[in-house]
Every structure is written in structure tokens, then in C-alpha cells.
Design a protein around this motif. Structure first.
Motif, PDB file in Angstrom:
ATOM      1  N   UNK A 107       0.869  -1.173   0.000  1.00 29.93           N
ATOM      2  CA  UNK A 107       0.000   0.000   0.000  1.00 29.93           C
ATOM      3  C   UNK A 107       0.912   1.232   0.000  1.00 29.93           C
ATOM      4  N   UNK A 108       0.624   2.202  -0.855  1.00 36.26           N
ATOM      5  CA  UNK A 108       1.612   3.250  -1.103  1.00 36.26           C
ATOM      6  C   UNK A 108       1.387   4.571  -0.378  1.00 36.26           C
ATOM      7  N   UNK A 109       0.201   4.796   0.167  1.00 34.26           N
ATOM      8  CA  UNK A 109      -0.055   6.077   0.844  1.00 34.26           C
ATOM      9  C   UNK A 109      -0.803   5.843   2.149  1.00 34.26           C
ATOM     10  N   UNK A 110      -0.664   6.792   3.052  1.00 33.15           N
ATOM     11  CA  UNK A 110      -1.405   6.727   4.323  1.00 33.15           C
ATOM     12  C   UNK A 110      -2.904   6.771   4.046  1.00 33.15           C
ATOM     13  N   UNK A 111      -3.309   7.575   3.084  1.00 33.99           N
ATOM     14  CA  UNK A 111      -4.730   7.682   2.756  1.00 33.99           C
ATOM     15  C   UNK A 111      -5.288   6.343   2.294  1.00 33.99           C
ATOM     16  N   UNK A 116      -8.487   1.517   2.749  1.00 37.45           N
ATOM     17  CA  UNK A 116      -8.659   0.072   2.579  1.00 37.45           C
ATOM     18  C   UNK A 116      -9.290  -0.561   3.806  1.00 37.45           C
ATOM     19  N   UNK A 117      -8.951  -0.041   4.968  1.00 32.92           N
ATOM     20  CA  UNK A 117      -9.582  -0.553   6.184  1.00 32.92           C
ATOM     21  C   UNK A 117     -11.072  -0.220   6.186  1.00 32.92           C
ATOM     22  N   UNK A 118     -11.427   0.963   5.721  1.00 29.85           N
ATOM     23  CA  UNK A 118     -12.836   1.352   5.663  1.00 29.85           C
ATOM     24  C   UNK A 118     -13.585   0.509   4.629  1.00 29.85           C
ATOM     25  N   UNK A 119     -12.958   0.267   3.475  1.00 28.33           N
ATOM     26  CA  UNK A 119     -13.621  -0.482   2.408  1.00 28.33           C
ATOM     27  C   UNK A 119     -13.783  -1.964   2.750  1.00 28.33           C
ATOM     28  N   UNK A 120     -12.844  -2.522   3.488  1.00 27.56           N
ATOM     29  CA  UNK A 120     -12.972  -3.922   3.896  1.00 27.56           C
ATOM     30  C   UNK A 120     -13.962  -4.078   5.038  1.00 27.56           C
ATOM     31  N   UNK A 121     -14.033  -3.087   5.896  1.00 29.17           N
ATOM     32  CA  UNK A 121     -14.956  -3.142   7.023  1.00 29.17           C
ATOM     33  C   UNK A 121     -14.304  -3.710   8.266  1.00 29.17           C
ATOM     34  N   UNK A 122     -14.834  -3.388   9.421  1.00 31.77           N
ATOM     35  CA  UNK A 122     -14.234  -3.816  10.688  1.00 31.77           C
ATOM     36  C   UNK A 122     -14.279  -5.324  10.922  1.00 31.77           C
ATOM     37  N   UNK A 123     -15.142  -6.024  10.180  1.00 33.03           N
ATOM     38  CA  UNK A 123     -15.259  -7.472  10.386  1.00 33.03           C
ATOM     39  C   UNK A 123     -14.129  -8.256   9.721  1.00 33.03           C
ATOM     40  N   UNK A 124     -13.332  -7.585   8.871  1.00 35.87           N
ATOM     41  CA  UNK A 124     -12.245  -8.264   8.171  1.00 35.87           C
ATOM     42  C   UNK A 124     -10.907  -7.879   8.814  1.00 35.87           C
ATOM     43  N   UNK A 125     -10.290  -8.761   9.593  1.00 34.28           N
ATOM     44  CA  UNK A 125      -8.999  -8.448  10.209  1.00 34.28           C
ATOM     45  C   UNK A 125      -7.936  -8.227   9.135  1.00 34.28           C
ATOM     46  N   UNK A 126      -7.182  -7.144   9.263  1.00 32.57           N
ATOM     47  CA  UNK A 126      -6.185  -6.795   8.247  1.00 32.57           C
ATOM     48  C   UNK A 126      -4.795  -6.694   8.852  1.00 32.57           C
ATOM     49  N   UNK A 127      -3.857  -7.283   8.142  1.00 30.99           N
ATOM     50  CA  UNK A 127      -2.436  -7.318   8.499  1.00 30.99           C
ATOM     51  C   UNK A 127      -1.695  -6.450   7.488  1.00 30.99           C
ATOM     52  N   UNK A 128      -0.558  -5.882   7.888  1.00 30.31           N
ATOM     53  CA  UNK A 128       0.210  -5.059   6.947  1.00 30.31           C
ATOM     54  C   UNK A 128       1.705  -5.249   7.155  1.00 30.31           C
ATOM     55  N   UNK A 129       2.448  -5.193   6.041  1.00 34.29           N
ATOM     56  CA  UNK A 129       3.914  -5.239   6.062  1.00 34.29           C
ATOM     57  C   UNK A 129       4.465  -3.826   5.948  1.00 34.29           C
ATOM     58  N   UNK A 130       5.424  -3.499   6.771  1.00 24.39           N
ATOM     59  CA  UNK A 130       6.102  -2.210   6.675  1.00 24.39           C
ATOM     60  C   UNK A 130       7.593  -2.466   6.494  1.00 24.39           C
ATOM     61  N   UNK A 131       8.112  -2.046   5.349  1.00 22.30           N
ATOM     62  CA  UNK A 131       9.539  -2.163   5.063  1.00 22.30           C
ATOM     63  C   UNK A 131      10.110  -0.757   4.983  1.00 22.30           C
ATOM     64  N   UNK A 135       7.610   0.655  -0.268  1.00 20.59           N
ATOM     65  CA  UNK A 135       6.469   1.363  -0.827  1.00 20.59           C
ATOM     66  C   UNK A 135       5.485   1.856   0.230  1.00 20.59           C
ATOM     67  N   UNK A 136       5.372   1.128   1.343  1.00 20.49           N
ATOM     68  CA  UNK A 136       4.375   1.460   2.357  1.00 20.49           C
ATOM     69  C   UNK A 136       4.949   2.433   3.383  1.00 20.49           C
ATOM     70  N   UNK A 137       4.230   3.503   3.708  1.00 19.91           N
ATOM     71  CA  UNK A 137       4.711   4.440   4.731  1.00 19.91           C
ATOM     72  C   UNK A 137       5.031   3.723   6.038  1.00 19.91           C
TER      73      UNK A 137
END
Length: 207
Positions: A107-111, A116-131, A135-137
Motif C-alpha cells: 500500500x503506497x499512501x497513508x490515505x 482500505x480498512x474502511x472499504x474492507x470493514x471492521x469485520x475483516x482483520x487486516x495485516x500489513x507489512x512495513x519495510x 512502498x508502504x509508509x
């Protein structure tokens, strides 16, 4: 949590990979939708398989988990190279198949991280990689938690730190400086690798 990459083949291979890691004692496994041979998610020339194949991989992983296997299934998509809409489509489909959590890679921007969290909804647990430098902030885990992410990995942090420290030490040897300031004290090395534990056992049991 282990990285199962693409599952190393077709759906049968995905099933076997999940089962094998579960038997080895892994608590969780990540399976993704890249085309093999896969690339680091933050580098160039990535390709992903089609939607149906991506979903069938996760279906196979979930089936392996459900066959008396206690392992967490993290389903990752790199479909950002197609479009943001495809990323959301795949993540929702993976969760619908029974994945325990989803991961949208690079994911390339903070926005977009927030959206993406809003579009997936709170019922979908989301994980993220930060390097760091990728590319990801590089947000902190507190910032990511406030957005609704359930977990974050910093997979390159230790590798990058290790390479930098080793190069500094090797540069010191090249300059005949035998005591680079970055080096750990020898006694601390002995403790870190377990020597002190063995010495303590020897004093306890060896007469």
C-alpha cells in the motif's frame, strides 16, 4: 507466523504446505497470489495469478486448516499492480473463503492504508507489512492500530540492521581497527549464544 509464499504449486501443493507447517508447529501461515517465482512485494516486476486461481489457493489453505489442523491462515494479495479495486475484491473474497485475516501488500499512501480498512470493514482483520524505505509508509504500530489493523510485520528491520553492522565491522578489520564500536562485548556474546548457560550447568552437575 511463517511465510508460505505462493504455496509452491497448485492447490494440492498449497494444501500440503499448510499441513506441513502446521505439523511443524507453526501458529500461522501467509499464502499469497503472486505468480511463481514470486518477488519481494516492494520490488519491481511482480505478477499475480488470475482471480479464480488466487481464490482457489486460499480455499485449499482453509481446507487444510479445517482438517483437524490448528493454524492461522493469512491471505495476502499483491493485486495492487492491477488496481485498488482488484485488491479489495480479492481481499474480500479471501475472507469469504474462510481466511482468518487478509494482507494487502505494498500500500503506497497513508490515505490508502486508511481507506482500505474502511472499504474492507471492521469485520475483516487486516495485516500489513512495513519495510523501511519500501512502498508502504513506515508508520508505528500504534498508528496502524488506530487505523484498525490487527497486526503489523517489519520483516526487513533486523536484516537491514545486521547487514549495516556487519559491513561496519568488516570495514574496521580492513582498516586494521580490531575494535569497532559497533561490536558487542565478548562476554555479552558468550551469554547471547548460550555459553554462560552451559558453564552454569557444568558447575552444577560436573564434579
Amino acid at each position: 507466523m511463517v511465510d508460505g509464499d505462493t504455496g509452491y504449486g497448485n492447490e494440492v501443493n498449497v494444501w500440503r504446505t499448510v499441513q506441513g507447517y502446521a505439523r511443524a508447529g507453526a501458529a500461522g501461515i501467509m499464502i499469497e497470489d503472486q505468480l511463481s517465482p514470486k518477488r519481494c512485494g516492494h520490488t519491481k516486476d511482480k505478477q499475480v495469478v488470475g482471480f479464480d486461481e488466487a481464490v482457489s489457493r486460499i480455499r485449499a489453505a482453509v481446507a487444510a486448516r479445517n482438517e483437524s489442523t490448528d493454524i492461522f491462515i493469512l491471505a495476502r494479495t499483491d493485486a495492487h499492480i492491477i488496481s485498488y479495486e482488484e485488491v479489495i475484491r480479492r481481499a474480500k473474497a479471501f475472507f469469504a473463503e474462510g481466511a482468518d485475516a487478509v494482507a494487502i501488500e505494498a500500500v503506497t499512501t497513508v490515505e490508502e492504508m486508511r481507506q482500505s480498512r474502511l472499504d474492507l470493514g471492521p469485520e475483516v482483520p487486516s495485516f500489513i507489512n512495513v519495510i523501511e524505505g519500501g512502498k508502504t509508509p513506515a508508520l508505528s504500530y500504534n498508528e496502524l492500530a488506530s487505523m484498525g489493523y490487527c497486526s503489523v510485520a517489519y520483516p526487513l528491520t533486523m536484516l537491514a540492521a545486521g547487514i549495516k553492522a556487519m559491513r561496519a565491522s568488516l570495514d574496521g578489520l580492513h582498516r586494521k581497527d580490531r575494535g569497532p564500536q559497533t561490536n558487542m562485548d565478548f562476554q555479552d556474546v558468550c551469554i547471547a549464544v548460550g555459553f554462560q548457560q552451559y558453564w552454569d550447568l557444568a558447575e552444577k552437575y560436573v564434579q
